[in-house]
Design a protein around this motif. Structure first.
Motif: not given
Length: 337
Positions: A201-207, A225-229, A254-257, A283-287
């Motif tokens: 859930t922390i993401g495949a690429a995290r920045l 990432n099949t189990t998170g963003p 729910d965290l989005g791709t 797919a995309l969350i950019a709030d």
């Protein structure tokens, strides 16, 4: 390792090739250990092409004499044992070109003029707090890891020049492929034809909270990432343009791709082509994203499954022109590609 006569740690009994490396480095030359390909070096057992990692550390610490400013430059070597650069402060940089590094490279809180691993293969680079006054080149690197620490780990690292991950393949079956929260790059970041695969859930690429002084260019990239963003970059700051060209991203949850919540782009945001898929969320969350000049989203194929929408941009702010989004944004995703 042993203790030398002057009390300094030294790699004992240098081999003939290690002596040649020391001579070349002191004279400012690159040491070409072999003309073998990386694939050949992976399978190679001939000790004539092996360099112990401790020799490189000793060189950087000045235990073989003063270094030429060109630094430690090695090509075509099989570097064995862990390359431990933790807390090393060196006056010269490191270039390991087309090498195989059999164990993780660690460079936590090291200070180097530059680090270049172009075309090399390793298991991981763990470098929290690394400070590089010049550039960090990971172009054509192949790195594979299994663990929650991340494959390429650059938390709180500071890069004075550019960061280049073009044509790199970064894989982690047990965590993030790239873990770079609060990374600070003063110049540009290039992710061209970069492939990253991670888990969790922390993401495949995290920045998260990364700071990029120049532009961030992502083109022909693939992140899975099949189990998170796939990409989690909340509160990222890009000083110039953010270009996302033919980006392929697959994630779940729910965290989005792709997450760019509260991101800030100092120049243009251009998203052209590509495909973003989420099997169980947006797919995309950019709030709250803030773009200083203009934003254009064209020909993006996005698919997700979320009541709030496939692409979510609430409270987004664009100070200049907006290119009306085009492409296919179905709410229910097709079969994962």
């Amino acid at each position: 390792m042993t203790i030398s006569h002057n009390g300094a740690l030294a790699c004992p009994d240098p081999t003939p090739q290690e002596r040649l490396l020391v001579t070349a480095v002191v004279q400012g030359a690159e040491y070409a250990c072999s003309a073998l390909t990386v694939e050949d070096l992976v399978e190679m057992t001939d000790p004539a092409h092996v360099i112990r990692a401790d020799v490189i550390r000793d060189l950087l610490l000045g235990r073989h004499g003063e270094l030429d400013p060109r630094g430690v430059r090695v090509s075509g070597a099989r570097i064995v044992d862990r390359l431990d650069l933790d807390h090393v402060t060196a006056a010269a940089g490191v270039e390991l070109l087309g090498c195989v590094i059999t164990e993780p490279i660690t460079a936590e809180y090291a200070v180097l003029p530059r680090l270049n691993l172009r075309g090399s293969r390793t298991t991981a680079l763990h470098a929290d707090g690394l400070r590089i006054t010049g550039e960090l080149i990971l172009e054509r690197v192949r790195a594979r890891w299994d663990g929650d620490k991340g494959t390429i780990r650059l938390i709180l690292a500071h890069i004075g020049g550019q960061l280049d991950l073009s044509d790199a393949e970064i894989t982690n079956t047990g965590g993030a492929a790239v873990l770079a929260d609060r990374l600070h790059v003063e110049a540009d970041v290039f992710l061209r034809r970069t492939h990253a695969s991670g888990a969790g859930t922390i993401g495949a690429a995290r920045l998260v909270n990364a700071r990029i002084g120049g532009q961030l260019e992502c083109s022909d990239t693939r992140t899975i990432n099949t189990t998170g963003p796939a990409v989690l970059a909340d509160s990222i700051r890009v000083g110039n343009n953010l270009s996302l060209i033919d980006v392929q991203a697959a994630g779940s949850g729910d965290l989005g791709t792709v997450r760019l919540v509260n991101a800030r782009v100092g120049g243009q945001l251009q998203w052209s082509g590509g495909k973003v898929v989420n099997t169980s969320g947006p797919a995309l969350i950019a709030d709250g994203i803030h773009v200083d000049t203009s934003m254009a989203i064209r020909d993006l194929n996005a698919s997700g499954s979320d009541a709030k929408g496939t692409v979510q941009l609430p409270a987004a702010r664009v100070d200049g022109q907006i290119g009306w989004p085009t492409g296919s944004w179905p709410r229910v995703p097709p079969a994962p590609w």
